[in-house]
Design an enzyme around this catalytic site. Sequence first.
Site, PDB file in Angstrom:
ATOM      1  CD  GLU A 288       1.311  14.092 -29.408  1.00 25.13           C
ATOM      2  OE1 GLU A 288       1.457  15.425 -29.333  1.00 25.13           O
ATOM      3  OE2 GLU A 288       1.537  13.475 -28.497  1.00 25.13           O
ATOM      4  CG  ASN A 290       5.232  13.537 -28.395  1.00 23.99           C
ATOM      5  OD1 ASN A 290       4.555  14.481 -28.584  1.00 23.99           O
ATOM      6  ND2 ASN A 290       5.111  12.222 -27.890  1.00 23.99           N
TER       7      ASN A 290
HETATM    8  P1  ADP Z   1      -0.846  13.662 -25.713  1.00 23.88           P
HETATM    9  O1  ADP Z   1      -0.115  14.985 -26.276  1.00 23.88           O
HETATM   10  O2  ADP Z   1      -1.372  13.972 -24.589  1.00 23.88           O
HETATM   11  O3  ADP Z   1       0.041  12.397 -26.047  1.00 23.88           O
HETATM   12  P2  ADP Z   1      -2.105  12.448 -28.200  1.00 23.88           P
HETATM   13  O4  ADP Z   1      -2.574  13.132 -29.330  1.00 23.88           O
HETATM   14  O5  ADP Z   1      -0.875  11.624 -28.423  1.00 23.88           O
HETATM   15  O6  ADP Z   1      -1.718  13.412 -26.908  1.00 23.88           O
HETATM   16  O7  ADP Z   1      -3.152  11.285 -27.401  1.00 23.88           O
HETATM   17  C1  ADP Z   1      -2.827  10.487 -26.199  1.00 23.88           C
HETATM   18  C2  ADP Z   1      -3.455   9.116 -26.426  1.00 23.88           C
HETATM   19  O8  ADP Z   1      -5.087   9.327 -26.606  1.00 23.88           O
HETATM   20  C3  ADP Z   1      -2.954   8.414 -27.417  1.00 23.88           C
HETATM   21  O9  ADP Z   1      -1.908   7.687 -27.059  1.00 23.88           O
HETATM   22  C4  ADP Z   1      -4.354   7.522 -27.841  1.00 23.88           C
HETATM   23  O10 ADP Z   1      -4.308   6.255 -26.938  1.00 23.88           O
HETATM   24  C5  ADP Z   1      -5.416   8.386 -27.530  1.00 23.88           C
HETATM   25  N1  ADP Z   1      -5.962   9.067 -28.512  1.00 23.88           N
HETATM   26  C6  ADP Z   1      -5.609  10.181 -29.194  1.00 23.88           C
HETATM   27  N2  ADP Z   1      -6.279  10.569 -30.450  1.00 23.88           N
HETATM   28  C7  ADP Z   1      -6.999   9.578 -30.570  1.00 23.88           C
HETATM   29  C8  ADP Z   1      -8.174   9.313 -31.671  1.00 23.88           C
HETATM   30  N3  ADP Z   1      -8.333  10.198 -32.600  1.00 23.88           N
HETATM   31  N4  ADP Z   1      -8.701   8.113 -31.342  1.00 23.88           N
HETATM   32  C9  ADP Z   1      -8.265   7.200 -30.641  1.00 23.88           C
HETATM   33  N5  ADP Z   1      -7.690   7.497 -29.401  1.00 23.88           N
HETATM   34  C10 ADP Z   1      -6.846   8.636 -29.619  1.00 23.88           C
HETATM   35  P1  ADP Z   2       5.715  10.584 -23.888  1.00 28.41           P
HETATM   36  O1  ADP Z   2       6.996  10.818 -23.838  1.00 28.41           O
HETATM   37  O2  ADP Z   2       5.479   9.061 -23.820  1.00 28.41           O
HETATM   38  O3  ADP Z   2       4.690  11.295 -24.917  1.00 28.41           O
HETATM   39  P2  ADP Z   2       4.319  11.981 -21.860  1.00 28.41           P
HETATM   40  O4  ADP Z   2       3.287  12.418 -22.835  1.00 28.41           O
HETATM   41  O5  ADP Z   2       3.553  11.316 -20.742  1.00 28.41           O
HETATM   42  O6  ADP Z   2       5.143  10.846 -22.439  1.00 28.41           O
HETATM   43  O7  ADP Z   2       4.911  13.037 -21.426  1.00 28.41           O
HETATM   44  C1  ADP Z   2       6.359  13.046 -21.108  1.00 28.41           C
HETATM   45  C2  ADP Z   2       6.897  14.035 -19.994  1.00 28.41           C
HETATM   46  O8  ADP Z   2       6.708  15.348 -20.453  1.00 28.41           O
HETATM   47  C3  ADP Z   2       6.048  13.688 -18.780  1.00 28.41           C
HETATM   48  O9  ADP Z   2       7.029  13.901 -17.571  1.00 28.41           O
HETATM   49  C4  ADP Z   2       4.983  14.713 -18.742  1.00 28.41           C
HETATM   50  O10 ADP Z   2       4.612  15.026 -17.442  1.00 28.41           O
HETATM   51  C5  ADP Z   2       5.555  15.926 -19.331  1.00 28.41           C
HETATM   52  N1  ADP Z   2       4.617  16.596 -20.358  1.00 28.41           N
HETATM   53  C6  ADP Z   2       4.272  16.278 -21.333  1.00 28.41           C
HETATM   54  N2  ADP Z   2       3.531  17.360 -21.862  1.00 28.41           N
HETATM   55  C7  ADP Z   2       3.740  18.391 -20.923  1.00 28.41           C
HETATM   56  C8  ADP Z   2       3.231  19.742 -20.898  1.00 28.41           C
HETATM   57  N3  ADP Z   2       2.447  20.180 -22.095  1.00 28.41           N
HETATM   58  N4  ADP Z   2       3.550  20.720 -20.070  1.00 28.41           N
HETATM   59  C9  ADP Z   2       4.334  19.842 -19.095  1.00 28.41           C
HETATM   60  N5  ADP Z   2       5.102  18.893 -18.922  1.00 28.41           N
HETATM   61  C10 ADP Z   2       4.418  17.914 -19.900  1.00 28.41           C
HETATM   62 MG    MG Z   3       0.951  11.610 -27.277  1.00 32.38          MG
END
Ligand code: ADP
Ligand code: ADP
Ligand code: MG
Length: 657
Positions: A288, A290
């Site tokens: 994804e 960000n």
């Molecule tokens: P989020 O928006 O919650 O960060 P991500 O898609 O980035 O969601 O996934 C969060 C974590 O879940 C990743 O950092 C990874 O560790 C794990 N993850 C996500 N997708 C996969 C996948 N297809 N296979 C294995 N691990 C995954």
């Molecule tokens: P990263 O920046 O490493 O991807 P996180 O995925 O943990 O870190 O999320 C970053 C920040 O945004 C955190 O404070 C988390 O609580 C907040 N956050 C992430 N996704 C959402 C969401 N969908 N709604 C509200 N807060 C979010």
């Molecule tokens: Mg992520």
Amino acid sequence: MFSKILIANRGEIAVRIIKTCRRMGIAIVVVYSEADADSMAVEMADESVLIGPAAAAESYLVADKIVAAVRATGAQAVHPGFGFLSENAGFARRLAEEKIVFIGPNPHAIDAMGDKIQSKLFAAKANVSVVPGHVGEIDDTAHAIKISEEIGYPVMIKASAGGGGKGIRVAWNRKDVEEGFPAVKAEAKSSFGDDRIFIEKFIESPRHVEIQVLGDKHGNVVHLFERECSIQRRNQKVIEEAPSPLLDAKTRAAMGEQAVRLAKAVNYDSAGTVEFVAGQDRSFFFLEMNTRLQVEHPVTELITGVDLVEQMIRSAYGEALPFKQADLKINGWAMESRIYAEDPYRGFLPSIGRLVRYQPPQEGKVGKDIVRNDAGVREGDEISMFYDPMISKLSTWAKTREAAIDVMGRALEDFHIEGLGQNIPFLSAVMDQPRFRSGKLSTNYIKDEFPDGFQGLPPSDAQRDLIAAVALSMHRTLLARAAPDQLRQDWIAVVGHEKRAVNVTSDDDGLTIKGARKTNKLSDVRWRPGEATFRGVIDGQAFTAIVKPAPEGFIIRHRAASLHVLVLTPRSAELHAKLPPKKLADTSKMVLSPMPGLVVTLDVAVGQLVRTGEAVAVIEAMKMQNIIRAERDGTVKAVNAKAGDSVAADEVLVEFA
Ligand code: ADP
Ligand code: ADP
Ligand code: MG
């Protein structure tokens, strides 16, 4: 340049943005909720605007209130930080309509990338390697099963709008999909108000490697190399570093090139992060993007010397990037530990409460190395249930990975927090583990290394010596006050289960402790009775231990190792040996009150199945309501208290069968 910026966020990230604005000579407005009226961000800002009650849905997430605050203060631009409105294209558009600059990417880029399904379609079109799977919405459970079987188990069921590790579930077979699909759909609906789900291959034992990108409004995009964030619990990062120990120059260049290509495909014009999962063989797949500043951005700043917040502000203002790809270099190694209000000894359950003690390590240059602590709290502040439970982000920089880990280990030792559950002992443990030091990471790291949960690490021989020396020194200080005539040289230190006969002498340089195997020198002691931190130098090494009086003796923790120590005279040691050992009750099937207080509610009944993390009772102590949660799954066998009861510390509230 802008003369005034409004920060639509709170806590450590608001403080982080304030620091850069201040350096750039830009005036700062922060908005705040009622819960944050006395916060550090509000104190630091030039102006602040109250925008409503604690609940984010009624304050930090309300675009109208942010816009009104901008109007009232004459700010020209809004930095959204992360979380809250940072990835909300509607908010970015709204600001544009109001002629307010959004310090982030253009709304088209947020739309294209903010959604996981959309962004995968874009990535595939831009020739970026994506995780194999079904790039599209799943209609129902039957459809989910069909797709999962086409992809091949294991698969991951994901909410398209997900974030922060929420709305994700692994399925190893058909049954998991039958259960998991509706569960993720419901979670997505309640957490994100959007229940579109997709399914992709679950990459086993992968690593999380992401690329920081930076763009401007003139079509320039560069990458600032990678960060590895494989140390995760609940799919959420806890330790991050840059660069990644996995990558070689070739993979780094390929990943960077793909990330830049993807960013250019959506005219990306701010700081953003392209996340990948990588195999141990350095294969990598897009996860994804960000479209915001990332929590772990400090490690990139430390190895590149670029202030990402400054560049976001400059890009938003319309300036061109001041560097080209070839100008950027990796310098040294950086580590980040997220200090969370959570209890690592109890399944990392979130914890809330007051920071009764908050003593971070010294920031800045430490010799040739750097310690940085991004925090938004002070001693006495409260970590509440309303917001993210992150207390601070501790980062270190050094020339090499080994050295950056060493500096982190020492900085964590020096970080003292009391009043709520916190994960510093856990972070220390990881820094001390040979596997972490060898760089053999995976997102399963925590499960692999702590299969039965975190219980600390066994002390090394040097730590046993250190803990014994601390106990002897404390005992000596206390005795010198209370009964100086009983000071002597021969003592027995009962260190855990081990009895050590020692000879302790004191001179101007400190204590000399002669044991059967070794002599230790303890000097430069900084500890006074009543204090929890004991600082000193043992055999030339500076250290900090955390000390707590126990019913008999002390409990002393050094990093992740904790031991009970009792100091006795040889005669009392003999007598002590004759006492029957105290039997500790097995409390694993009980929920105990962690503190004396008043039961406000008791939320479970006999026969009820309770899951880990579920609230069992609420106990009021010191005018604060504390939610007591189950630390394991179980069926309630007995309930021993009711609302209105006064309970003592360690009193049994609920027993499981
Ligand atoms: P989020 O928006 O919650 O960060 P991500 O898609 O980035 O969601 O996934 C969060 C974590 O879940 C990743 O950092 C990874 O560790 C794990 N993850 C996500 N997708 C996969 C996948 N297809 N296979 C294995 N691990 C995954
Ligand atoms: P990263 O920046 O490493 O991807 P996180 O995925 O943990 O870190 O999320 C970053 C920040 O945004 C955190 O404070 C988390 O609580 C907040 N956050 C992430 N996704 C959402 C969401 N969908 N709604 C509200 N807060 C979010
Ligand atoms: Mg992520």
